[in-house]
Design a protein around this motif. Structure first.
Motif, PDB file in Angstrom:
ATOM      1  N   SER A 168       0.839  -1.193   0.000  1.00 36.90           N
ATOM      2  CA  SER A 168       0.000   0.000   0.000  1.00 36.90           C
ATOM      3  C   SER A 168       0.876   1.245   0.000  1.00 36.90           C
ATOM      4  O   SER A 168       2.060   1.197   0.353  1.00 36.90           O
ATOM      5  CB  SER A 168      -0.922   0.007   1.221  1.00 36.90           C
ATOM      6  N   LEU A 169       0.283   2.373  -0.393  1.00 39.02           N
ATOM      7  CA  LEU A 169       1.038   3.623  -0.405  1.00 39.02           C
ATOM      8  C   LEU A 169       1.420   4.063   0.994  1.00 39.02           C
ATOM      9  O   LEU A 169       2.418   4.790   1.166  1.00 39.02           O
ATOM     10  CB  LEU A 169       0.222   4.713  -1.103  1.00 39.02           C
ATOM     11  N   ASN A 170       0.674   3.664   1.984  1.00 45.04           N
ATOM     12  CA  ASN A 170       1.011   4.054   3.356  1.00 45.04           C
ATOM     13  C   ASN A 170       2.355   3.484   3.789  1.00 45.04           C
ATOM     14  O   ASN A 170       3.124   4.134   4.499  1.00 45.04           O
ATOM     15  CB  ASN A 170      -0.084   3.586   4.313  1.00 45.04           C
ATOM     16  N   SER A 171       2.667   2.280   3.360  1.00 47.75           N
ATOM     17  CA  SER A 171       3.946   1.662   3.714  1.00 47.75           C
ATOM     18  C   SER A 171       5.029   1.922   2.683  1.00 47.75           C
ATOM     19  O   SER A 171       6.210   2.007   3.033  1.00 47.75           O
ATOM     20  CB  SER A 171       3.753   0.148   3.886  1.00 47.75           C
ATOM     21  N   LYS A 172       4.654   2.046   1.414  1.00 43.39           N
ATOM     22  CA  LYS A 172       5.643   2.227   0.346  1.00 43.39           C
ATOM     23  C   LYS A 172       6.057   3.675   0.189  1.00 43.39           C
ATOM     24  O   LYS A 172       7.194   3.981  -0.163  1.00 43.39           O
ATOM     25  CB  LYS A 172       5.066   1.715  -0.974  1.00 43.39           C
ATOM     26  N   GLY A 173       5.144   4.604   0.416  1.00 44.57           N
ATOM     27  CA  GLY A 173       5.448   6.004   0.192  1.00 44.57           C
ATOM     28  C   GLY A 173       5.126   6.424  -1.229  1.00 44.57           C
ATOM     29  O   GLY A 173       4.511   5.690  -2.008  1.00 44.57           O
ATOM     30  N   MET A 174       5.586   7.626  -1.587  1.00 43.12           N
ATOM     31  CA  MET A 174       5.288   8.199  -2.909  1.00 43.12           C
ATOM     32  C   MET A 174       6.411   7.903  -3.893  1.00 43.12           C
ATOM     33  O   MET A 174       6.840   8.764  -4.665  1.00 43.12           O
ATOM     34  CB  MET A 174       5.067   9.703  -2.786  1.00 43.12           C
ATOM     35  N   THR A 175       6.905   6.666  -3.892  1.00 45.35           N
ATOM     36  CA  THR A 175       8.017   6.319  -4.774  1.00 45.35           C
ATOM     37  C   THR A 175       7.612   6.329  -6.249  1.00 45.35           C
ATOM     38  O   THR A 175       8.475   6.468  -7.117  1.00 45.35           O
ATOM     39  CB  THR A 175       8.555   4.932  -4.407  1.00 45.35           C
ATOM     40  N   TYR A 176       6.333   6.174  -6.537  1.00 48.79           N
ATOM     41  CA  TYR A 176       5.909   6.148  -7.938  1.00 48.79           C
ATOM     42  C   TYR A 176       6.062   7.509  -8.610  1.00 48.79           C
ATOM     43  O   TYR A 176       6.010   7.608  -9.846  1.00 48.79           O
ATOM     44  CB  TYR A 176       4.463   5.660  -8.039  1.00 48.79           C
ATOM     45  N   LEU A 177       6.251   8.577  -7.828  1.00 47.17           N
ATOM     46  CA  LEU A 177       6.449   9.924  -8.375  1.00 47.17           C
ATOM     47  C   LEU A 177       7.922  10.317  -8.435  1.00 47.17           C
ATOM     48  O   LEU A 177       8.228  11.487  -8.698  1.00 47.17           O
ATOM     49  CB  LEU A 177       5.692  10.957  -7.535  1.00 47.17           C
TER      50      LEU A 177
END
Length: 625
Positions: A485-494
């Motif tokens: 989830s983005l909560n654990s992964k962070g905004m790495t896709y940007l």
């Protein structure tokens, strides 16, 4: 005297696309600072020629067009162009469009001849008596700043596409394009040293996409749920130039961010959506419209051969340009005189920087044309292909599949209504699609997803159904999960995008672009892709190289032979590398999930659409030994 320079520039673009305009009334309104035009009809033939796509415009009109020119603050305040309610309807060409093409050509010629007094701002600039208060350098700088800071506002944009029984409509409530500063805030900017950067922002508000089916009479009996309902997104454009006199940016970045994307597909919309996707692929691979392009090139060649037969235009290169036989003086760019297709049309919206050297080159172009000479020297120089980066980023997206059924009211004479039920949902987080290309030698596409899951909604069939009145947890409906989830992964896709505050462009640094195949493979490894995303990562790299053209993409140097050698064409070496990585996943199939997937596949096959292009038959005997 500013009106003598800026007014023809604005009038040339307005008159090019709009029918039945009176130049005198338009010019007087512009000199007053504001112009309001109502109930305008678009020149459909001009739009078709600009797009160069196998589409025919059935109608196109603008309810209201407003142009605001701040004459007293032209050097510090933007020109605002506002379009209120613009609607266009188009369809795929039937293959034989003789009547339409002939009518369009004649209309185009008459329209071009009627507008030859408008679309020549630089020639008017020379004919106007010189003003000691406006030196030529100041005029060029002013026009450049005006063009770079034009604000465009479109309210209620409606686009419709019809084919067979398909009606695809796109409605955008509001769209605005403006120039931005280094913080992406609205500002009045110019391309200056040492940055040589221009930033633009396009905001789209409430975009709704509908896909409906019409009957034999062309009417829609039952309206389906919208595919996309009131979705807002923003686009950032970043142009980097090599020098102040460059017309074409060296690096172009166009990236779009969507916070929430919710797609809804019914069983009747699914085959139509697949049909539209097949159309996009056919256009990309050039499977349709090829024959029409050849006919168009042959017709344009015949028009060039008969250029001297146009009455009243003999010996006048400028008038010939206005008639469409030569490149327009105010829009001429080296290397753009050919028929380049829809890419050149999109390229025309990239802001150009006009310098003193370019003006001198154009003067030589007109002198040669007026003297009957041929093009030589700088005009034959082909500019280096720019580096183009296109990105699409989505924070959260969901695709919901629905099953529809007719519902009749209690009264016998009541109309039937369509009721839909949600049965399957696919949710994604952190979606990234990035494309990097430089002409033909280099193309790369990367796609990544941070997290994805699929779940069953409500009950239609199967052992384990999830009705609203049953006390079941949502986790029990999930049958597929992958990634994080983005909560654990962070905004790495940007990462390193224009929406990342840590990116080089947002910190005043010119970003390094990797255009070398070996360096690309070493940098974008499978491990790096999974660390950035987690659920899914794909990398497609395509490069070409031939003996006559040597591309040193790592250093942005492109050298090619200028003389055409006799003999066979040089061999082109093509290399394509595809890499696909899927992260750890959890798949639990039961009857509910299987039945929903089977139902979805069955709905996708329920159509009678013919393919756009049939594959060529394979002769197996040719390769036999």
């Amino acid at each position: 005297m500013l009106e003598s320079y800026v007014t023809p520039l604005l009038m040339s673009y307005v008159n090019k696309y709009i029918k039945n305009l009176k130049p005198s009334d338009l010019q007087l309104s512009l000199w007053g600072g504001d112009v309001v035009l109502s109930k305008l009809e678009l020149k459909l033939d001009v739009l078709e020629q600009e797009l160069k796509l196998p589409f025919t415009f059935l109608s196109g009109h603008i309810h209201e067009l407003r142009i605001h020119v701040p004459w007293t603050k032209l050097g510090s305040e933007a020109v605002v162009i506002t379009i209120n309610t613009m609607e266009c309807i188009l369809k795929l060409k039937d293959g034989v469009q003789d009547d339409h093409e002939s009518g369009s050509s004649s209309t185009s010629r008459s329209a071009s001849e009627s507008s030859k007094t408008l679309a020549k701002p630089r020639r008017l600039q020379q004919a106007t008596p010189s003003d000691p208060d406006l030196p030529p350098g100041y005029v060029q700088s002013l026009i450049r700043r005006v063009v770079n800071n034009v604000n465009i506002v479109v309210n209620n944009l409606i686009l419709k596409y019809v084919e067979d029984d398909i009606v695809l409509s796109v409605n955008i409530t509001s769209a605005e394009c403006y120039t931005a500063d280094e913080f992406w805030d609205r500002a009045f900017m110019d391309v200056t040293a040492p940055d040589l950067v221009l930033r633009k922002v396009i905001n789209f508000s409430d975009c709704t996409v509908c896909l409906d089916k019409r009957n034999a009479s062309g009417k829609i009996e039952f309206y389906q749920d919208p595919l996309l309902y009131k979705c807002s997104f923003r686009t950032r454009l970043h142009f980097t130039y090599d020098n102040i006199n460059a017309k074409i940016p060296a690096v172009i970045k166009i990236q779009t961010l969507v916070e929430s994307l919710k797609l809804s597909i019914t069983d009747q919309q699914l085959p139509m959506l697949i049909r539209v996707m097949e159309l996009a692929l056919a256009l990309y691979y050039g499977e349709i419209g090829a024959g029409q392009e050849d006919e168009r090139e042959e017709a344009s060649g015949h028009a060039r051969d008969s250029i001297h037969t146009i009455p009243g235009l003999e010996g006048d290169a400028e008038a010939q340009a206005m008639a469409g036989q030569y490149p327009s003086p105010n829009l001429y760019l080296p290397g753009q005189e050919g028929d380049q297709g829809w890419v050149s049309w999109a390229w025309s919206f990239v802001p150009a920087i006009v310098g003193a050297e370019d003006e001198e080159g154009e003067e030589g172009f007109y002198q040669q044309m007026e003297g009957g000479g041929s093009l030589s020297g700088p005009q034959q120089h082909t500019p280096k292909d720019p580096v183009v980066s296109i990105g699409f980023y989505c924070t959260k997206a969901s695709v919901t599949f629905k099953v529809t059924e007719l519902q009749t009211e209690s009264s016998y004479y009541s109309p039937q209504k369509v009721k839909s039920r949600e049965v399957l949902c696919l949710e994604q987080q952190g979606i990234t699609i990035e494309v990097l290309m430089m002409g033909e030698p280099f193309f790369d596409c990367q796609i990544g997803i941070v997290g994805v899951r699929a779940l069953c909604l409500k009950g239609i069939m199967g052992v384990r159904d999830f009705e609203e009145n049953m006390n079941r947890r949502e986790e029990e409906a999930v049958f597929f999960t992958c990634g994080e989830s983005l909560n654990s992964k962070g905004m790495t896709y940007l990462t390193n995008s224009l929406f990342d505050y840590r990116s080089p462009e947002n910190n005043g640094v010119r970003a390094e672009v990797i255009l070398d195949a070996n360096n690309h493979k070493e940098t974008y490894t499978e491990l790096a892709g999974m660390q950035r995303f987690g659920a899914f990562y794909m990398d497609y790299l395509y490069t070409t190289e031939n003996s006559s053209t040597k591309v040193c993409v790592g250093q942005q140097d492109v050298t090619a032979t200028t003389a055409v050698k006799e003999g066979p064409a040089p061999a082109v070496r093509e290399t394509a590398v595809k890499r696909l990585v899927v992260g750890p996943l959890d798949l639990r199939l039961d009857s509910s999930a299987v039945h929903r997937l089977v139902k979805m596949l069955a709905c996708a096959a329920e159509h009678e659409y013919q393919p756009y292009a049939k594959p060529a038959p394979v002769n197996w005997q040719e390769g036999a030994v």
